[in-house]
Design a protein around this motif. Structure first.
Motif, PDB file in Angstrom:
ATOM      1  N   LYS A  13      33.072  25.970  31.043  1.00 40.52           N
ATOM      2  CA  LYS A  13      34.154  25.358  31.831  1.00 40.52           C
ATOM      3  C   LYS A  13      35.509  25.938  31.458  1.00 40.52           C
ATOM      4  CE  LYS A  13      31.785  20.963  32.465  1.00 40.52           C
ATOM      5  NZ  LYS A  13      31.662  19.591  31.967  1.00 40.52           N
ATOM      6  N   ALA A  14      35.667  26.294  30.173  1.00 43.07           N
ATOM      7  CA  ALA A  14      36.925  26.878  29.701  1.00 43.07           C
ATOM      8  C   ALA A  14      37.020  28.365  30.039  1.00 43.07           C
ATOM      9  CB  ALA A  14      37.052  26.681  28.193  1.00 43.07           C
ATOM     10  N   LYS A  15      35.985  28.879  30.722  1.00 45.41           N
ATOM     11  CA  LYS A  15      35.903  30.289  31.106  1.00 45.41           C
ATOM     12  C   LYS A  15      35.967  31.204  29.886  1.00 45.41           C
ATOM     13  CE  LYS A  15      37.657  29.385  35.667  1.00 45.41           C
ATOM     14  NZ  LYS A  15      38.693  29.537  36.643  1.00 45.41           N
ATOM     15  N   ALA A  16      35.362  30.741  28.799  1.00 50.74           N
ATOM     16  CA  ALA A  16      35.314  31.520  27.566  1.00 50.74           C
ATOM     17  C   ALA A  16      33.996  32.272  27.485  1.00 50.74           C
ATOM     18  CB  ALA A  16      35.448  30.590  26.360  1.00 50.74           C
ATOM     19  N   ARG A  17      34.046  33.421  26.916  1.00 54.74           N
ATOM     20  CA  ARG A  17      32.838  34.204  26.676  1.00 54.74           C
ATOM     21  C   ARG A  17      32.562  34.155  25.178  1.00 54.74           C
ATOM     22  NH1 ARG A  17      31.711  40.518  27.517  1.00 54.74           N
ATOM     23  NH2 ARG A  17      29.457  40.386  27.317  1.00 54.74           N
ATOM     24  N   VAL A  18      31.510  33.469  24.796  1.00 52.80           N
ATOM     25  CA  VAL A  18      31.137  33.352  23.395  1.00 52.80           C
ATOM     26  C   VAL A  18      30.182  34.500  23.082  1.00 52.80           C
ATOM     27  CG1 VAL A  18      29.986  31.925  21.654  1.00 52.80           C
ATOM     28  CG2 VAL A  18      31.389  30.843  23.428  1.00 52.80           C
ATOM     29  N   ASP A 113      32.228  29.373   2.795  1.00 51.81           N
ATOM     30  CA  ASP A 113      30.854  29.407   2.309  1.00 51.81           C
ATOM     31  C   ASP A 113      29.941  29.532   3.530  1.00 51.81           C
ATOM     32  OD1 ASP A 113      29.990  26.733   3.260  1.00 51.81           O
ATOM     33  OD2 ASP A 113      31.304  25.948   1.691  1.00 51.81           O
ATOM     34  N   PRO A 114      28.646  29.752   3.322  1.00 43.82           N
ATOM     35  CA  PRO A 114      27.763  29.962   4.473  1.00 43.82           C
ATOM     36  C   PRO A 114      27.663  28.792   5.455  1.00 43.82           C
ATOM     37  CG  PRO A 114      26.704  30.724   2.461  1.00 43.82           C
ATOM     38  CD  PRO A 114      27.953  30.002   2.055  1.00 43.82           C
ATOM     39  N   ALA A 115      28.054  27.613   5.042  1.00 42.67           N
ATOM     40  CA  ALA A 115      27.958  26.438   5.912  1.00 42.67           C
ATOM     41  C   ALA A 115      29.315  26.021   6.484  1.00 42.67           C
ATOM     42  CB  ALA A 115      27.338  25.275   5.144  1.00 42.67           C
ATOM     43  N   ASP A 116      30.342  26.832   6.276  1.00 39.89           N
ATOM     44  CA  ASP A 116      31.701  26.474   6.681  1.00 39.89           C
ATOM     45  C   ASP A 116      32.014  27.026   8.068  1.00 39.89           C
ATOM     46  OD1 ASP A 116      34.382  25.698   6.711  1.00 39.89           O
ATOM     47  OD2 ASP A 116      35.018  27.495   5.634  1.00 39.89           O
ATOM     48  N   PHE A 117      31.983  26.145   9.056  1.00 42.57           N
ATOM     49  CA  PHE A 117      32.327  26.496  10.423  1.00 42.57           C
ATOM     50  C   PHE A 117      33.274  25.442  10.968  1.00 42.57           C
ATOM     51  CE2 PHE A 117      28.242  28.515   9.755  1.00 42.57           C
ATOM     52  CZ  PHE A 117      28.483  29.793  10.241  1.00 42.57           C
ATOM     53  N   PRO A 118      34.229  25.840  11.801  1.00 41.43           N
ATOM     54  CA  PRO A 118      35.136  24.848  12.368  1.00 41.43           C
ATOM     55  C   PRO A 118      34.399  24.016  13.418  1.00 41.43           C
ATOM     56  CG  PRO A 118      35.520  26.957  13.390  1.00 41.43           C
ATOM     57  CD  PRO A 118      34.510  27.187  12.292  1.00 41.43           C
ATOM     58  N   PRO A 119      34.844  22.798  13.629  1.00 34.74           N
ATOM     59  CA  PRO A 119      34.258  22.005  14.716  1.00 34.74           C
ATOM     60  C   PRO A 119      34.469  22.710  16.050  1.00 34.74           C
ATOM     61  CG  PRO A 119      35.655  20.643  13.311  1.00 34.74           C
ATOM     62  CD  PRO A 119      35.882  22.070  12.905  1.00 34.74           C
ATOM     63  N   ALA A 120      33.494  22.621  16.925  1.00 33.95           N
ATOM     64  CA  ALA A 120      33.602  23.245  18.250  1.00 33.95           C
ATOM     65  C   ALA A 120      34.841  22.743  18.983  1.00 33.95           C
ATOM     66  CB  ALA A 120      32.345  22.979  19.057  1.00 33.95           C
ATOM     67  N   GLU A 121      35.230  21.492  18.743  1.00 38.79           N
ATOM     68  CA  GLU A 121      36.416  20.928  19.400  1.00 38.79           C
ATOM     69  C   GLU A 121      37.673  21.713  19.019  1.00 38.79           C
ATOM     70  OE1 GLU A 121      33.176  18.168  19.551  1.00 38.79           O
ATOM     71  OE2 GLU A 121      34.097  19.105  17.801  1.00 38.79           O
ATOM     72  N   ASP A 122      37.764  22.203  17.786  1.00 37.30           N
ATOM     73  CA  ASP A 122      38.928  23.007  17.375  1.00 37.30           C
ATOM     74  C   ASP A 122      38.970  24.336  18.115  1.00 37.30           C
ATOM     75  OD1 ASP A 122      39.374  20.928  15.611  1.00 37.30           O
ATOM     76  OD2 ASP A 122      39.056  22.115  13.788  1.00 37.30           O
ATOM     77  N   LEU A 124      37.589  24.883  21.088  1.00 36.17           N
ATOM     78  CA  LEU A 124      37.926  24.554  22.472  1.00 36.17           C
ATOM     79  C   LEU A 124      39.419  24.273  22.627  1.00 36.17           C
ATOM     80  CD1 LEU A 124      34.787  22.417  23.278  1.00 36.17           C
ATOM     81  CD2 LEU A 124      35.448  24.538  24.465  1.00 36.17           C
ATOM     82  N   ALA A 125      40.021  23.613  21.653  1.00 34.11           N
ATOM     83  CA  ALA A 125      41.466  23.338  21.706  1.00 34.11           C
ATOM     84  C   ALA A 125      42.266  24.646  21.676  1.00 34.11           C
ATOM     85  CB  ALA A 125      41.867  22.426  20.552  1.00 34.11           C
ATOM     86  N   ALA A 126      41.796  25.594  20.884  1.00 35.60           N
ATOM     87  CA  ALA A 126      42.463  26.896  20.837  1.00 35.60           C
ATOM     88  C   ALA A 126      42.365  27.610  22.180  1.00 35.60           C
ATOM     89  CB  ALA A 126      41.859  27.760  19.737  1.00 35.60           C
ATOM     90  N   LEU A 127      41.218  27.463  22.840  1.00 36.90           N
ATOM     91  CA  LEU A 127      41.041  28.044  24.181  1.00 36.90           C
ATOM     92  C   LEU A 127      41.980  27.405  25.186  1.00 36.90           C
ATOM     93  CD1 LEU A 127      37.166  28.287  24.261  1.00 36.90           C
ATOM     94  CD2 LEU A 127      38.753  30.218  24.375  1.00 36.90           C
ATOM     95  N   GLU A 128      42.124  26.097  25.102  1.00 36.76           N
ATOM     96  CA  GLU A 128      42.998  25.366  26.032  1.00 36.76           C
ATOM     97  C   GLU A 128      44.448  25.801  25.852  1.00 36.76           C
ATOM     98  OE1 GLU A 128      42.492  21.132  25.879  1.00 36.76           O
ATOM     99  OE2 GLU A 128      40.318  21.318  26.143  1.00 36.76           O
ATOM    100  N   SER A 129      44.847  26.143  24.616  1.00 30.93           N
ATOM    101  CA  SER A 129      46.237  26.527  24.366  1.00 30.93           C
ATOM    102  C   SER A 129      46.577  27.881  24.987  1.00 30.93           C
ATOM    103  CB  SER A 129      46.504  26.574  22.855  1.00 30.93           C
ATOM    104  OG  SER A 129      45.879  27.696  22.265  1.00 30.93           O
TER     105      SER A 129
END
Length: 131
Positions: A13-18, A113-122, A124-129
Motif C-alpha cells: 500500500k505504501a508502494k514500497a519495494r522490499v 545482534d542477530p535478533a535486533d530488527f526495528p519494528p515494521a511500524e518504524d 512504515l513510518a519512515a516510508l510515510e515521511s
C-alpha cells in the motif's frame, strides 16, 4: 523477517519495494523464502559487498556469549522461529534501510545482534515521511 512478512500488504500500500539481501547461494535463498513464506525478492551477496557498502557491523567472538543474545535466541525458538544452519558469515549482522527513488537513505537501522530488527511500524513510518 516475520515482522516484515506480516506487514507485506502495508508495504505494498505504501508502494514500497522490499528487497532482502542474504549471504547464501541462490538455491539456499530460494529455500529460505519458501520455508518462511517471505513474499519479497532476495539478492544473493555471498561476498558481502552490500553489507560493506552500507556499513553493516560484524559481531566479535565474545558477542556470541552475551546473555542477552541467549535470551533472544530462546525467545525466537519458543515462537517457532528456527532458521537452521546458517550459510555465510555467522558474525555478519543485518540492517534495515529505506532508500528513496533518488538513492538517498531515509531510514537506517544497524542491528546490534542477530535478533535486533526495528519494528515494521518504524519502517512504515519512515516510508510515510517520504511521500
Amino acid at each position: 523477517m516475520a515482522q516484515l512478512r506480516d506487514k507485506a500488504d502495508d508495504f505494498k500500500k505504501a508502494k514500497a519495494r522490499v528487497v532482502l539481501v542474504g549471504m547464501g547461494s541462490p538455491k539456499a535463498s530460494k529455500e529460505f523464502l519458501k520455508r518462511f513464506q517471505v513474499p519479497f525478492p532476495m539478492i544473493c551477496d555471498p561476498e558481502r559487498k552490500l553489507y560493506d557498502i552500507y556499513g553493516l557491523k560484524r559481531m566479535g567472538v565474545l558477542d556470541f556469549l552475551l546473555p542477552s543474545l541467549a535470551l533472544k535466541s530462546l525467545a525466537a525458538v519458543a515462537q517457532g522461529n528456527l532458521v537452521g544452519m546458517p550459510e555465510g558469515d555467522v558474525k555478519q549482522l543485518a540492517g534495515v534501510f529505506v532508500i528513496d527513488s533518488s538513492g538517498h537513505v531515509r531510514f537506517r537501522h544497524l542491528s546490534a545482534d542477530p535478533a535486533d530488527f526495528p519494528p515494521a511500524e518504524d519502517v512504515l513510518a519512515a516510508l510515510e515521511s517520504i511521500s
